[in-house]
Structure formats: structure tokens, C-alpha cells
Design a protein around this motif. Sequence first.
Motif, PDB file in Angstrom:
ATOM      1  N   LEU A   1       0.793  -1.226   0.000  1.00 37.92           N
ATOM      2  CA  LEU A   1       0.000   0.000   0.000  1.00 37.92           C
ATOM      3  C   LEU A   1       0.824   1.275   0.000  1.00 37.92           C
ATOM      4  O   LEU A   1       0.352   2.314  -0.435  1.00 37.92           O
ATOM      5  CB  LEU A   1      -0.941  -0.006   1.218  1.00 37.92           C
ATOM      6  N   GLY A   2       2.045   1.221   0.523  1.00 36.14           N
ATOM      7  CA  GLY A   2       2.862   2.419   0.555  1.00 36.14           C
ATOM      8  C   GLY A   2       3.738   2.476   1.786  1.00 36.14           C
ATOM      9  O   GLY A   2       4.147   1.444   2.322  1.00 36.14           O
ATOM     10  N   ASP A   3       3.999   3.705   2.261  1.00 34.46           N
ATOM     11  CA  ASP A   3       4.827   3.883   3.441  1.00 34.46           C
ATOM     12  C   ASP A   3       3.945   3.979   4.680  1.00 34.46           C
ATOM     13  O   ASP A   3       2.743   3.716   4.629  1.00 34.46           O
ATOM     14  CB  ASP A   3       5.724   5.110   3.294  1.00 34.46           C
ATOM     15  N   VAL A   4       4.539   4.363   5.811  1.00 40.66           N
ATOM     16  CA  VAL A   4       3.782   4.468   7.061  1.00 40.66           C
ATOM     17  C   VAL A   4       2.597   5.420   6.910  1.00 40.66           C
ATOM     18  O   VAL A   4       1.474   5.124   7.337  1.00 40.66           O
ATOM     19  CB  VAL A   4       4.693   4.941   8.213  1.00 40.66           C
ATOM     20  N   LYS A   5       2.821   6.579   6.289  1.00 38.20           N
ATOM     21  CA  LYS A   5       1.756   7.574   6.169  1.00 38.20           C
ATOM     22  C   LYS A   5       0.587   7.088   5.320  1.00 38.20           C
ATOM     23  O   LYS A   5      -0.531   7.592   5.442  1.00 38.20           O
ATOM     24  CB  LYS A   5       2.326   8.876   5.599  1.00 38.20           C
ATOM     25  N   SER A   6       0.832   6.092   4.453  1.00 38.57           N
ATOM     26  CA  SER A   6      -0.260   5.574   3.613  1.00 38.57           C
ATOM     27  C   SER A   6      -1.343   4.898   4.442  1.00 38.57           C
ATOM     28  O   SER A   6      -2.464   4.706   3.975  1.00 38.57           O
ATOM     29  CB  SER A   6       0.282   4.600   2.567  1.00 38.57           C
ATOM     30  N   ILE A   7      -1.021   4.533   5.687  1.00 41.17           N
ATOM     31  CA  ILE A   7      -2.019   3.929   6.576  1.00 41.17           C
ATOM     32  C   ILE A   7      -3.190   4.888   6.765  1.00 41.17           C
ATOM     33  O   ILE A   7      -4.352   4.472   6.820  1.00 41.17           O
ATOM     34  CB  ILE A   7      -1.392   3.560   7.934  1.00 41.17           C
ATOM     35  N   ALA A   8      -2.896   6.187   6.843  1.00 44.49           N
ATOM     36  CA  ALA A   8      -3.944   7.187   7.073  1.00 44.49           C
ATOM     37  C   ALA A   8      -4.856   7.368   5.870  1.00 44.49           C
ATOM     38  O   ALA A   8      -6.043   7.683   6.031  1.00 44.49           O
ATOM     39  CB  ALA A   8      -3.322   8.523   7.464  1.00 44.49           C
ATOM     40  N   SER A   9      -4.335   7.152   4.679  1.00 42.72           N
ATOM     41  CA  SER A   9      -5.138   7.365   3.464  1.00 42.72           C
ATOM     42  C   SER A   9      -5.770   6.087   2.929  1.00 42.72           C
ATOM     43  O   SER A   9      -6.582   6.135   2.000  1.00 42.72           O
ATOM     44  CB  SER A   9      -4.278   8.014   2.373  1.00 42.72           C
TER      45      SER A   9
ATOM     46  N   ALA B   1      -4.858  10.105  16.954  1.00 43.00           N
ATOM     47  CA  ALA B   1      -4.234   8.869  16.471  1.00 43.00           C
ATOM     48  C   ALA B   1      -3.868   8.995  14.998  1.00 43.00           C
ATOM     49  O   ALA B   1      -2.809   8.506  14.555  1.00 43.00           O
ATOM     50  CB  ALA B   1      -5.171   7.691  16.687  1.00 43.00           C
ATOM     51  N   THR B   2      -4.711   9.679  14.232  1.00 41.87           N
ATOM     52  CA  THR B   2      -4.419   9.906  12.815  1.00 41.87           C
ATOM     53  C   THR B   2      -3.209  10.814  12.660  1.00 41.87           C
ATOM     54  O   THR B   2      -2.327  10.567  11.814  1.00 41.87           O
ATOM     55  CB  THR B   2      -5.648  10.517  12.120  1.00 41.87           C
ATOM     56  N   SER B   3      -3.137  11.873  13.475  1.00 47.01           N
ATOM     57  CA  SER B   3      -1.960  12.757  13.438  1.00 47.01           C
ATOM     58  C   SER B   3      -0.701  11.996  13.825  1.00 47.01           C
ATOM     59  O   SER B   3       0.377  12.221  13.259  1.00 47.01           O
ATOM     60  CB  SER B   3      -2.164  13.940  14.385  1.00 47.01           C
TER      61      SER B   3
ATOM     62  N   GLY C   1       3.004  11.299  11.680  1.00 41.45           N
ATOM     63  CA  GLY C   1       4.247  11.920  12.096  1.00 41.45           C
ATOM     64  C   GLY C   1       4.283  12.545  13.478  1.00 41.45           C
ATOM     65  O   GLY C   1       5.366  12.825  14.000  1.00 41.45           O
ATOM     66  N   GLN C   2       3.132  12.780  14.087  1.00 39.58           N
ATOM     67  CA  GLN C   2       3.128  13.398  15.417  1.00 39.58           C
ATOM     68  C   GLN C   2       3.719  12.437  16.456  1.00 39.58           C
ATOM     69  O   GLN C   2       3.508  11.229  16.379  1.00 39.58           O
ATOM     70  CB  GLN C   2       1.690  13.750  15.799  1.00 39.58           C
ATOM     71  N   ASP C   3       4.476  12.966  17.425  1.00 34.36           N
ATOM     72  CA  ASP C   3       5.126  12.102  18.407  1.00 34.36           C
ATOM     73  C   ASP C   3       4.120  11.610  19.458  1.00 34.36           C
ATOM     74  O   ASP C   3       3.021  12.164  19.617  1.00 34.36           O
ATOM     75  CB  ASP C   3       6.279  12.826  19.094  1.00 34.36           C
ATOM     76  N   THR C   4       4.495  10.576  20.180  1.00 37.17           N
ATOM     77  CA  THR C   4       3.604   9.940  21.140  1.00 37.17           C
ATOM     78  C   THR C   4       3.208  10.882  22.275  1.00 37.17           C
ATOM     79  O   THR C   4       2.028  10.958  22.646  1.00 37.17           O
ATOM     80  CB  THR C   4       4.267   8.676  21.721  1.00 37.17           C
ATOM     81  N   LYS C   5       4.163  11.622  22.819  1.00 38.14           N
ATOM     82  CA  LYS C   5       3.852  12.495  23.962  1.00 38.14           C
ATOM     83  C   LYS C   5       2.822  13.553  23.589  1.00 38.14           C
ATOM     84  O   LYS C   5       1.844  13.782  24.321  1.00 38.14           O
ATOM     85  CB  LYS C   5       5.118  13.158  24.498  1.00 38.14           C
ATOM     86  N   THR C   6       3.014  14.191  22.458  1.00 38.87           N
ATOM     87  CA  THR C   6       2.050  15.204  22.018  1.00 38.87           C
ATOM     88  C   THR C   6       0.675  14.577  21.820  1.00 38.87           C
ATOM     89  O   THR C   6      -0.353  15.161  22.189  1.00 38.87           O
ATOM     90  CB  THR C   6       2.516  15.849  20.700  1.00 38.87           C
ATOM     91  N   THR C   7       0.661  13.381  21.268  1.00 38.75           N
ATOM     92  CA  THR C   7      -0.607  12.690  20.997  1.00 38.75           C
ATOM     93  C   THR C   7      -1.372  12.406  22.276  1.00 38.75           C
ATOM     94  O   THR C   7      -2.556  12.759  22.397  1.00 38.75           O
ATOM     95  CB  THR C   7      -0.335  11.381  20.236  1.00 38.75           C
TER      96      THR C   7
END
Length: 456
Positions: free
Chosen positions: A280-288, A434-436, A440-446
Motif C-alpha cells: 500500500l505504501g509507506d507508514v503515512k499511507s495507513i492514514a489514506s 491517532a491519525t496525526s 508523524g506526530q510524536d507519542t507524547k504530544t498525541t
Amino acid sequence: MFGQPKSPRFRAALAGTMSAGLVLGLAACGDSDSDSGTSGSNASAAAIDCAPYTKFGDIKGKTVSIYTSIVTPEDTPHIDSYKPFEQCTGATIKYEGDKAFETQVLVRAKAGNPPDIAYVPQPGLVKQLVATGKAVPAPEEVSANTDKFFGADWKAYATVDGKFYGAPLGANVKSLVWYSPKSFKDAGYAVPTTLDELKALSDKMVADKKKPWCAGISSGDATGWPLTDWMEDFMLRLSGPETYDKWVSHEIPFNGPESTAALDAVGAYLKNDQYVNGGLGDVKSIASTTFQDGGLPILEGTCEMHRQASFYAANFPKETNIAEDGDIFAFYLPGKDAASKPVLGAGEFVIAFADRPEVKAFQTYLSSDTWANEKAKISSGWVSANKGLNQANLKNPIDALAGKILLDPNATFRFDGSDQMPAAVGANAFWKQATSWITGQDTKTTVDNIEKAWPK
């Protein structure tokens, strides 16, 4: 005040899972064993014990209205499963399925026009309905059946301020990993029985030049929900059921060490470029990638595993052989050790807004082992946590697997966490953050942002 149910986002996954053409023909009610599961799988020859319903008096000619989000074609096995009760009692069940159920049932309750019974797909909505003052506590017979066939954990989900309102109906298992039995056999892979083995298997697949995992979380306004299930599964496995319960009820903060560890554990799989996103793609492709498409690369051989619930079976092409030795099957997402059996899942609860004798009688039927077995015989893509369910009645291989997991005496079941959280968290911030995070958003910010969304 409580989260909105996830059932709208599941509806597309469920389409086609039920065998709409199956019809139950029932012989006259007799004095046979009330556990109809003992009479074999031929529903047309089944007869049930009518005695449990005589205590409610003569209800012949009475009508009980049902309101639910379960629509065509999944409604047909439900409607057919009521025939034994109708023939026993002479009462009529009026069924209404509505895709807008989750909002409309509240509107109707607040307006003083609720149905007799609603099938409510999550504990948060049960609490909202009780808060309207229109829901009525379950009768003693239903309480007794729930104690006998489901147990304290399930009973607690429909208990509000010490009052019990409704027995569970159907259930699903979320702690599953979909895979190709043929691919595993050809590569010499064994189904893992611990989390360490699952991680080692993923690494072995990478060494074999394969992508272990594929995933998709796009789901319209509900984009992100599959990640909440991933996190809940790891929260339950890494911190245990008691801590999971405290997390869900906000007795411990969302940005505490337990929650942070769970999300990082998910990230070890889904934010690992070597592991995802196969085909499907790279990590970010999970969101799309839509959640419906997330596991399909397994059929193409470009992905080896996909973590998703039992209802995901409906998303594979109709010709797919879903079986232990077929094109696709699933295995239980293991715990930290082979002995522990944490299970994440969801289901519906039967909530009444009337206490007429015929309503109580029908509630009693739905909470029994009798109904669970009648329903299982004529359904595909359905299972119950009812301990009186004869697993031989579950003919669909995935139903049988889900039933085996749910009814395992060593299993520790916990209901979907975000479905129990306040709407601002479970159906909003959790999904969005979770989508952010996956993009690319880090765990602590999430986890900090989700914590901030919790109502004061």
C-alpha cells in the motif's frame, strides 16, 4: 457525555456477512430441552421449551417493537430467530432497522416515543439512554440469565448507578490477526502464541524480504478508529484488565506511563518502515488507506498480517475461501504469555423502555441459551458470548474461531475502550490525534492532546 457508538463505521464491514436467504422453519413448540443447541444443527426440526414464557401470562396477540441499527441483509436472521418465541406465545415482534439508529434512538427516548426494545451497540449509549429517564431496569428473569450465561463483566456494561438494564445480544472479537495459511505454510511460519513470538515473526518476515503488516484507518468522519483498537489491545495486554478499566474510566490519565507504553508498542509495528505498509505504501499511507482495503494485500502476497476484528471477513471478495486451510484465516492476537487470554471486543445490549409482560417475556427469550443457539444455527457472521451457546452451531469458520475465543474459560474480555469514553475523547480526540500520530506526530504530544480533551 458519553462516546458515540462505533457501529456506523462498522456497517460497511458487516454488509454481506449474514446469510439473508436463510429462513427458520420451526416445528410446533414442545417440551424438549431448553438448550436447543443440543438438538443438532437442523433448525427446521427444532422445538423449544415454552415454559419460561408462561409465567408472563397470556400475551397472545400482543406486539413488541424492536429498534436497531442492524439493517438488511443482516436483519433477516434476526427476524427469523424470533419465530420460536412467536409460536410459543402468540405474540408478534415488530422489527425496525435504521442506519440513523444511534442518534434517533436518543431523539425518540427524549421525546417520549421510544421503542419497546432497542439493541444498543455500546455501554456509553446505554448510559445516555438511562439518563433520559425512559429506560427501565431489566426483569429478574433477564438478570438471572445474564448471571448464568454471561457473568459479571458483561453484566457491568449495562449496569448504571447499581441498576441492571439489559443483557448482551451479539458480540465480536477484535483481538484477531488476519493472515494467509498457505503463505505461512510455504514459508514455514508458525502462528505466534506470545507477543514476543509475534515480534520475532515480524522480524523473520523482514529478513525474508517481506512486509509483515498492512493497515488502513481511513473511515470518513471516523478516520482513526482502527488505531484506537490497536492501542486498546496493547493497553489490555501490557497493563492488564484492572489498569485498562481505570484508563477507560479516567481514573488514571490518558497521558500516563501505561497509555504511553501502549501507544509506543503499537508504533513498534505501525510506525516501523520495515514492517508496513505492505502493498500500500509507506507508514503515512495507513492514514489514506480505507479500513476496508487495509487487509486485502494479504491476498496479493504483498502483506503477511492485518490486525482487525472478526467482522473484517466481509471485506474479502466473495469467492475468498476463509478457513483454517483456506486463502485467508485469522489467529488470536496473543498476550504477553501463552497462558493469558486478554480479549478486546464489542457487542450490543437489549435495553427496554416498557415493562409490559410481553416485553419482559421477549427480553427473557433474547437473554437465554435457547435464543443464542437458534440464532447461531441460521446466521453467518454472528457470534455471542453466551456460555450456553453450543459452538457446534457456529458453522462459519471465523464465527467458530470467535466463539472459541469468547467462550474460553481463561479469556479475560474487555469492551472496546473508546466506545466507553466521553464523546469528546472516544469519538473525537482519540480518532483525530491517532491519525496525526500515524502521519508523524510524536507519542507524547498525541497522548497529551487526548488528555486535554477529557471533559473536566
